[in-house]
Design a protein around this motif. Structure first.
Motif, PDB file in Angstrom:
ATOM      1  N   ASN A 123      44.781  22.909  70.007  1.00 19.63           N
ATOM      2  CA  ASN A 123      43.402  22.425  70.109  1.00 19.63           C
ATOM      3  C   ASN A 123      42.928  22.215  68.679  1.00 19.63           C
ATOM      4  O   ASN A 123      42.806  23.148  67.922  1.00 19.63           O
ATOM      5  CB  ASN A 123      42.503  23.402  70.851  1.00 19.63           C
ATOM      6  CG  ASN A 123      42.782  24.838  70.446  1.00 19.63           C
ATOM      7  OD1 ASN A 123      43.758  25.104  69.749  1.00 19.63           O
ATOM      8  ND2 ASN A 123      41.934  25.743  70.834  1.00 19.63           N
ATOM      9  N   ILE A 124      42.666  20.966  68.331  1.00 19.12           N
ATOM     10  CA  ILE A 124      42.464  20.579  66.938  1.00 19.12           C
ATOM     11  C   ILE A 124      41.475  21.510  66.252  1.00 19.12           C
ATOM     12  O   ILE A 124      40.424  21.827  66.804  1.00 19.12           O
ATOM     13  CB  ILE A 124      41.915  19.147  66.877  1.00 19.12           C
ATOM     14  CG1 ILE A 124      42.806  18.234  67.695  1.00 19.12           C
ATOM     15  CG2 ILE A 124      41.804  18.669  65.464  1.00 19.12           C
ATOM     16  CD1 ILE A 124      42.264  16.850  67.847  1.00 19.12           C
ATOM     17  N   ARG A 125      41.817  21.936  65.056  1.00 20.79           N
ATOM     18  CA  ARG A 125      40.899  22.748  64.269  1.00 20.79           C
ATOM     19  C   ARG A 125      40.512  21.972  63.027  1.00 20.79           C
ATOM     20  O   ARG A 125      41.186  22.035  62.017  1.00 20.79           O
ATOM     21  CB  ARG A 125      41.560  24.068  63.884  1.00 20.79           C
ATOM     22  CG  ARG A 125      41.706  25.006  65.047  1.00 20.79           C
ATOM     23  CD  ARG A 125      42.210  26.342  64.598  1.00 20.79           C
ATOM     24  NE  ARG A 125      42.215  27.277  65.712  1.00 20.79           N
ATOM     25  CZ  ARG A 125      41.151  27.971  66.080  1.00 20.79           C
ATOM     26  NH1 ARG A 125      40.026  27.845  65.430  1.00 20.79           N
ATOM     27  NH2 ARG A 125      41.224  28.790  67.106  1.00 20.79           N
ATOM     28  N   MET A 126      39.407  21.243  63.129  1.00 23.64           N
ATOM     29  CA  MET A 126      38.896  20.458  62.006  1.00 23.64           C
ATOM     30  C   MET A 126      37.803  21.260  61.321  1.00 23.64           C
ATOM     31  O   MET A 126      37.173  22.097  61.941  1.00 23.64           O
ATOM     32  CB  MET A 126      38.225  19.198  62.530  1.00 23.64           C
ATOM     33  CG  MET A 126      39.038  18.007  62.824  1.00 23.64           C
ATOM     34  SD  MET A 126      39.936  17.205  61.563  1.00 23.64           S
ATOM     35  CE  MET A 126      41.252  18.189  61.149  1.00 23.64           C
ATOM     36  N   PHE A 127      37.536  20.941  60.060  1.00 17.78           N
ATOM     37  CA  PHE A 127      36.288  21.391  59.443  1.00 17.78           C
ATOM     38  C   PHE A 127      35.283  20.298  59.756  1.00 17.78           C
ATOM     39  O   PHE A 127      35.067  19.389  58.958  1.00 17.78           O
ATOM     40  CB  PHE A 127      36.463  21.569  57.936  1.00 17.78           C
ATOM     41  CG  PHE A 127      37.573  22.510  57.574  1.00 17.78           C
ATOM     42  CD1 PHE A 127      37.626  23.778  58.129  1.00 17.78           C
ATOM     43  CD2 PHE A 127      38.565  22.140  56.689  1.00 17.78           C
ATOM     44  CE1 PHE A 127      38.651  24.657  57.794  1.00 17.78           C
ATOM     45  CE2 PHE A 127      39.581  23.015  56.352  1.00 17.78           C
ATOM     46  CZ  PHE A 127      39.624  24.267  56.913  1.00 17.78           C
ATOM     47  N   SER A 128      34.678  20.369  60.921  1.00 17.76           N
ATOM     48  CA  SER A 128      33.971  19.193  61.433  1.00 17.76           C
ATOM     49  C   SER A 128      32.737  18.839  60.612  1.00 17.76           C
ATOM     50  O   SER A 128      32.314  17.698  60.615  1.00 17.76           O
ATOM     51  CB  SER A 128      33.598  19.397  62.896  1.00 17.76           C
ATOM     52  OG  SER A 128      32.888  20.590  63.040  1.00 17.76           O
ATOM     53  N   ALA A 139      50.904  14.862  70.133  1.00 16.20           N
ATOM     54  CA  ALA A 139      50.608  13.673  70.934  1.00 16.20           C
ATOM     55  C   ALA A 139      49.731  13.985  72.135  1.00 16.20           C
ATOM     56  O   ALA A 139      49.423  13.094  72.919  1.00 16.20           O
ATOM     57  CB  ALA A 139      51.911  13.026  71.395  1.00 16.20           C
ATOM     58  N   ALA A 140      49.296  15.241  72.270  1.00 17.57           N
ATOM     59  CA  ALA A 140      48.479  15.592  73.434  1.00 17.57           C
ATOM     60  C   ALA A 140      47.177  14.817  73.405  1.00 17.57           C
ATOM     61  O   ALA A 140      46.481  14.789  72.393  1.00 17.57           O
ATOM     62  CB  ALA A 140      48.193  17.093  73.430  1.00 17.57           C
ATOM     63  N   GLY A 141      46.870  14.157  74.508  1.00 15.67           N
ATOM     64  CA  GLY A 141      45.606  13.439  74.621  1.00 15.67           C
ATOM     65  C   GLY A 141      45.589  12.082  73.943  1.00 15.67           C
ATOM     66  O   GLY A 141      44.543  11.457  73.853  1.00 15.67           O
ATOM     67  N   LEU A 142      46.741  11.626  73.440  1.00 13.39           N
ATOM     68  CA  LEU A 142      46.758  10.311  72.796  1.00 13.39           C
ATOM     69  C   LEU A 142      47.119   9.244  73.831  1.00 13.39           C
ATOM     70  O   LEU A 142      47.871   9.495  74.764  1.00 13.39           O
ATOM     71  CB  LEU A 142      47.800  10.278  71.670  1.00 13.39           C
ATOM     72  CG  LEU A 142      47.614  11.264  70.526  1.00 13.39           C
ATOM     73  CD1 LEU A 142      48.573  10.919  69.402  1.00 13.39           C
ATOM     74  CD2 LEU A 142      46.189  11.238  70.018  1.00 13.39           C
ATOM     75  N   ASN A 143      46.582   8.018  73.640  1.00 14.13           N
ATOM     76  CA  ASN A 143      46.980   6.928  74.515  1.00 14.13           C
ATOM     77  C   ASN A 143      48.306   6.366  74.000  1.00 14.13           C
ATOM     78  O   ASN A 143      48.738   6.690  72.893  1.00 14.13           O
ATOM     79  CB  ASN A 143      45.869   5.878  74.607  1.00 14.13           C
ATOM     80  CG  ASN A 143      45.600   5.212  73.283  1.00 14.13           C
ATOM     81  OD1 ASN A 143      46.504   5.028  72.477  1.00 14.13           O
ATOM     82  ND2 ASN A 143      44.351   4.852  73.053  1.00 14.13           N
ATOM     83  N   GLU A 187      56.166  19.507  72.046  1.00 13.16           N
ATOM     84  CA  GLU A 187      55.611  18.307  72.648  1.00 13.16           C
ATOM     85  C   GLU A 187      55.910  18.270  74.136  1.00 13.16           C
ATOM     86  O   GLU A 187      56.956  18.723  74.586  1.00 13.16           O
ATOM     87  CB  GLU A 187      56.204  17.063  71.959  1.00 13.16           C
ATOM     88  CG  GLU A 187      55.484  15.787  72.241  1.00 13.16           C
ATOM     89  CD  GLU A 187      53.984  15.912  72.183  1.00 13.16           C
ATOM     90  OE1 GLU A 187      53.458  15.888  71.073  1.00 13.16           O
ATOM     91  OE2 GLU A 187      53.337  16.019  73.243  1.00 13.16           O
ATOM     92  N   HIS A 188      54.958  17.758  74.891  1.00  9.65           N
ATOM     93  CA  HIS A 188      55.180  17.531  76.317  1.00  9.65           C
ATOM     94  C   HIS A 188      55.510  16.086  76.587  1.00  9.65           C
ATOM     95  O   HIS A 188      56.121  15.756  77.591  1.00  9.65           O
ATOM     96  CB  HIS A 188      53.937  17.923  77.118  1.00  9.65           C
ATOM     97  CG  HIS A 188      53.831  19.391  77.352  1.00  9.65           C
ATOM     98  ND1 HIS A 188      54.798  20.087  78.027  1.00  9.65           N
ATOM     99  CD2 HIS A 188      52.902  20.291  77.003  1.00  9.65           C
ATOM    100  CE1 HIS A 188      54.463  21.365  78.079  1.00  9.65           C
ATOM    101  NE2 HIS A 188      53.310  21.515  77.453  1.00  9.65           N
ATOM    102  N   ASP A 189      55.070  15.208  75.673  1.00  4.13           N
ATOM    103  CA  ASP A 189      55.251  13.786  75.869  1.00  4.13           C
ATOM    104  C   ASP A 189      56.708  13.430  75.563  1.00  4.13           C
ATOM    105  O   ASP A 189      57.121  13.369  74.413  1.00  4.13           O
ATOM    106  CB  ASP A 189      54.290  13.037  74.924  1.00  4.13           C
ATOM    107  CG  ASP A 189      54.300  11.549  75.194  1.00  4.13           C
ATOM    108  OD1 ASP A 189      55.286  11.077  75.785  1.00  4.13           O
ATOM    109  OD2 ASP A 189      53.332  10.888  74.809  1.00  4.13           O
TER     110      ASP A 189
END
Lengths: 298, 463
Positions: free
Chosen positions: A103-108, A199-203, A229-231
C-alpha cells in the motif's frame, strides 16, 4: 536478449536467504525458506494470498526480525552484510537494499521533487556536514543539492513524472504514485531493489510502462530486483527467475517456463479436484525424488 | 433545506414572506425555550419564602432578538452569503495577481516591528511607550518565539508535545540560578540556557521515541509537570514557590548597563532622564532578534536534509525508515532544536521579569503555545506570528477596554473574560479555517515553479 548476457556475466548471488523462518505467535508465516537472487536478475516471488511473500520482504528489509535463518547480501564491491542483524534504516543506508510498499507510502504533503530529495537524505546529510556546515552556508552543500536535484530529475524523467515535479505527491493518480515510489527507492542508490506488488491496481497500459521502467532500471544501473507480483503478465514477461511460495514454504524455483509448467504450482494456484489429489501427490513425490537425487550428486 | 431553493427571480415578495414566516417561528421557539428559564424567576424573600418573579419584559427582549435575527438573516445575510460565494467561485477561475502587501508581508511586518519602539516613544512619550513596548511588544514576541520553537517539534516533525513549557522553565531557571551563583552575564548564559534546554529535550526524547500520538502527548505532558514539581519541591536550590528574585539585568554587551547605580548607566551616558523604558526598549530588540533568529534557522533548516527528514517523518515514518533515514536521531534533533529555542525564550523571560517562580510554567502555558501553533497553521511561520498577535495581543487588549464598564456597569472587569474569549476565538477559527490561518505549505525545492501545497495533502503526524 541483453538480459541473458548480463546473467551469464554476473551470475553470483547478490542475496542469499538460508533457512529463514518467521513465527508470529503460533503461526509459522515462513518455514525454513532458502533461496537466492542472482546479481542483475529480476527475481519474482509469487504465491497465493497469505503465502508469506510480504513477510519475506519485511525480513529482508529489516522491518521484521526473523525467528531463525540467515539473510546475506553481497555488494558489487564484495562487501558482505548480514541483513537479519541490521536495523531497517541501515539496510537501506549501508547494505543498499531499497524497497517499496504494497500500500503506497508517499510523503503526500511534500512535492514529488521533495520526495526524491528525502530519499537522498544520507548523501545530503554528509555533504552538509550533518547540517552544521550547510547551515553556515558552505558551498559543498550547495553543490550537493544541485547534484541531488539532477539525480531526482533523471529519475523523474525515467518515471515520466517530470512535468509534475512541483505538485504534491498526494495529488498524483495511483499509477503515477506507484512509479514515484519506485523512483524514490532508486534515489537511495540501491544495488538491490525490493518491489512489493508494483503492478497492483495498474491498468494494462500502465503495467506495460512499469515493465519498461523495471527493465531500464536493471539495464542502466545494474540494480538487481526482487519483486512480489500477482499480475502474471508482468511476472512472466520480465522476470528471469521465479520463486513460488505456499504456506511459508518454497514449492517451486526456476525460470518462468519451468515454474509455469510445474504441477505443484498449478495445484497451488488452481486447486485440484478431489479425485486428482492422489495423482498430484504421486507426481509431486516423483519430482521430489528426482530432485533429491540431483541434490545428492551436486 | 429551504434556503437552497432561493432563486433570484422569486426574490422580493416571496422572500420577505418567507423571512417573516421563519422569523415568527424562531420567535415561537425562543418563547417556548425561554419562558421558564427567563420569564419566570424564583427568589427567596426576607422570610425565606420562595417567591415567583415574572420577567415578561426580559422574555420579550429575548423573543424579539431571536425573531428579528432570523428575519434579517433570511432576508439579507443568506442572499449576501450566496452572492459572495458565487462571486468567489468566479474569481477563483482567474489568476489573482498578488498584491504588493501580500508579497512583502513578512518584510513589512519586520520593518514595522523594528520601527515600533521609536514610534511609540514619539507618540506617547518615554513613559507612555512602556505599555506598548512591554505589555504588547515583548509579551507577544515571547509567545511568537515560543510558538516558532514548538512549531519545529509539532509543525515540522509532527511530534505532539504538551510539555513544551518545561524547556521554557529550564531556560529561565538556568539563567536565574547561574547568574546568581556564578555571576555570569546574560550574553554568556543565553546560549548556555539554550544548550541546557536542548540537553533536556534529548533526555525527554529518549524514553518517548517509541511512543506515538496520544501516548506521546501524555508522556510529554507528564514531563512538563515533573519539571514544575521539581522546581516547587527542590527548595534548597530553587527556593520552591517563593521563586528566585533579584535576577540581574542584561546589559548592552557589557558596554552600557541598565543598573541604576552603575557608572555606565544607559540614561546617564546619553544624558537622558531616568526611565525604565530604555531597558524595555532594549529588551524588545533582544527578543525581536531572538525571534527572528528562530525564524531564520527554521527557514534554513527546512531546506537542509534534516528539515526535510522532519517533514517526511510527519508524513510517514515507515517510509522514512525504508529510505535509510535514522528516525531516532531525526526525532531527537527535532526535540533538541525545539527545546533550545524554548530555552532561549526562557532565559529572556527570566531577565525581563527579574523574577522566576514555578507559577509561570503551568500546563496552561504549554496549551496556549500549542493553541497558537495550531491556530496559525502547523509549519507556517507567518500564520503562527499572526495567531500569537491575535491571541496574546487580543487578550492584552481586553485590559484596555475600559469603555465596556460604561455598558456593563462599573463592576465589569473585561480581563476575567480573557479565557472565555480565547476559547471562543479558537472555536470560530477552527470552524472557519480548520487548518489554521495559513494551512498551505511552502515547498523547500522546486524545478519549474514554486506552488504552495494545499493543507489537504499534508498530514498532522502520528507522534
Amino acid at each position: 536478449m541483453s538480459a541473458l548476457e548480463t546473467n551469464t556475466m554476473t551470475n553470483e548471488p547478490i542475496l542469499k536467504v538460508e533457512h529463514l523462518s518467521m513465527r508470529f505467535g503460533g503461526l509459522m508465516a515462513i518455514n525454513d525458506l532458502s533461496f537466492e537472487a542472482r546479481r542483475g536478475d529480476i527475481t519474482a516471488l509469487i504465491g497465493p494470498n497469505g503465502a508469506g511473500k510480504t513477510t519475506v520482504f519485511n525480513c529482508v528489509t529489516g522491518f521484521y526480525k526473523p525467528t531463525m535463518g540467515m539473510i546475506s547480501m553481497t555488494q558489487r564491491s564484495g562487501k558482505k552484510f548480514l541483513l537479519e542483524r541490521m536495523p531497517d534504516f541501515e539496510i537501506t543506508r549501508d547494505a543498499k537494499v531499497a524497497r517499496t510498499f504494497q500500500n503506497i507510502r508517499m510523503f503526500s504533503g511534500l512535492t514529488v521533487l521533495e520526495n526524491l530529495l528525502v530519499a537522498q537524505h544520507n548523501m545530503l546529510m554528509r555533504a552538509s556536514g550533518f547540517t552544521i556546515l550547510g547551515l553556515l552556508g558552505f558551498s559543498g552543500y550547495r553543490r550537493a543539492t544541485e547534484q541531488s536535484i539532477e539525480i531526482a530529475k533523471y529519475w523523474l524523467e525515467k518515471a515520466d513524472l517530470l512535468s509534475r515535479a512541483d505538485d504534491p505527491a498526494g495529488d498524483l493518480p495511483y499509477g503515477a504514485q506507484r512509479r514515484l515510489e519506485i523512483a524514490r527507492a532508486m534515489c537511495t542508490g540501491p544495488e538491490f531493489l525490493c518491489l512489493d506488488e508494483p503492478a497492483a491496481g495498474l491498468n494494462p497500459r500502465e503495467s506495460l510502462a512499469l515493465n519498461e521502467l523495471l527493465r531500464s532500471i536493471r539495464q542502466d544501473t545494474g540494480t538487481s530486483i526482487l519483486l512480489i507480483e500477482h499480475d502474471m503478465s508482468v511476472v512472466m514477461e520480465i522476470s528471469d527467475h521465479v520463486i513460488v511460495l505456499e504456506y511459508g514454504q518454497k514449492i517451486s524455483d526456476g525460470t518462468p517456463e519451468e515454474v509455469k509448467n510445474d504441477p505443484r504450482v498449478i495445484a497451488a494456484y488452481l486447486g485440484v479436484e478431489d479425485e486428482e489429489v492422489e495423482e498430484v501427490i504421486e507426481e509431486i513425490e516423483e519430482i521430489q525424488e528426482t530432485e533429491g537425487g540431483q541434490g545428492g550428486k551436486h | 433545506m429551504a434556503t437552497t431553493t432561493y432563486s433570484k427571480e422569486s426574490a422580493g415578495g416571496s422572500l420577505t414572506a418567507r423571512a417573516l414566516r421563519e422569523g415568527f417561528f424562531a420567535g415561537l421557539v425562543a418563547f417556548g425555550l425561554f419562558i421558564l428559564f427567563v420569564g419566570l424567576e424564583t427568589t427567596q424573600n426576607i422570610r425565606n419564602e420562595l417567591v415567583l418573579n415574572q420577567r415578561w419584559g426580559l422574555l420579550a427582549i429575548f423573543v424579539a432578538v431571536a425573531a428579528a435575527g432570523r428575519f434579517l438573516g433570511v432576508l439579507y445575510v443568506q442572499p449576501w452569503l450566496a452572492a459572495r460565494k458565487t462571486a468567489k467561485a468566479a474569481v477563483a477561475d482567474k489568476d489573482v495577481p498578488e498584491t504588493f502587501l501580500a508579497r512583502n508581508f513578512s518584510k513589512l511586518a519586520i520593518l514595522a516591528l523594528v520601527l515600533m519602539p521609536p514610534v511609540a516613544v514619539a507618540l506617547f512619550g518615554v513613559q507612555g511607550s512602556l505599555k506598548w513596548v512591554d505589555n504588547f511588544g515583548i509579551q507577544i514576541l515571547i509567545y511568537v518565539m515560543l510558538a516558532w520553537g514548538l512549531n519545529i517539534v509539532v509543525g515540522l516533525a509532527g511530534l505532539l508535545d504538551l510539555g513544551y513549557v518545561a524547556f521554557y522553565a529550564v531556560g529561565a531557571y538556568s539563567y536565574a540560578l547561574l547568574s546568581q551563583h556564578f555571576g555570569f552575564s546574560f550574553w554568556i548564559l543565553l546560549p548556555l540556557a539554550g544548550i541546557l534546554a536542548a540537553f533536556w529535550g534529548m533526555i525527554l526524547g529518549f524514553p518517548v521515541l517509541r511512543l506515538k500520538g496520544d501516548y506521546l502527548a501524555i508522556v510529554t505532558l507528564a514531563f512538563g509537570e515533573i519539571i514544575r514539581l521539581v522546581l516547587i519541591n527542590w527548595t534548597e536550590v530553587t527556593k520552591g514557590t517563593f521563586g528566585i528574585s533579584g535576577i540581574p539585568k542584561a546589559s548592552v554587551f557589557g558596554i552600557w548597563s541598565f543598573d541604576v547605580g552603575a557608572a555606565n548607566n544607559f540614561a546617564k551616558v546619553f544624558e537622558l532622564p531616568m526611565s525604565s523604558a530604555y531597558y524595555k526598549i532594549f529588551l524588545f530588540y533582544v527578543i525581536l532578534a531572538l525571534a527572528l533568529l528562530t525564524a531564520y534557522v527554521t527557514i534554513r533548516l527546512r531546506r537542509m536534509p534534516i528539515g526535510r527528514a522532519w517533514e517526511a517523518l510527519r508524513e510517514d515514518e515507515i517510509a522514512c525508515r525504508s529510505l535509510g533515514i535514522n528516525t531516532v536521531t531525526t526525532k531527537l534533533t527535532a526535540f533538541a532544536t525545539g527545546a533550545m529555542f524554548g530555552g532561549f525564550a526562557g532565559s529572556f523571560f527570566a531577565v525581563r521579569q527579574g523574577f522566576v517562580s514555578p507559577e509561570s510554567f503551568v500546563f496552561l502555558e504549554s496549551a496556549i503555545i500549542l493553541a497558537i501553533v495550531v491556530l496559525g497553521g502547523m509549519g507556517s511561520l507567518v500564520g503562527i506570528a499572526v495567531a500569537a498577535t491575535v491571541m496574546v495581543g487580543g487578550t492584552e487588549l481586553l485590559r484596555e477596554m475600559t469603555f465596556l464598564k460604561a455598558i456593563f456597569g462599573p463592576d465589569f472587569t473585561p480581563e476575567l473574560y480573557r479565557m472565555l474569549i480565547f476559547g471562543l476565538a479558537m472555536v470560530v477559527v477552527m470552524v472557519w479555517k480548520p487548518r489554521g490561518f495559513v494551512g498551505s505549505r511552502e515547498p523547500t525545492a522546486f524545478l519549474h515553479e514554486r506552488k504552495a501545497v494545499s493543507g489537504s495533502f499534508t498530514k498532522e503526524g502520528h507522534g
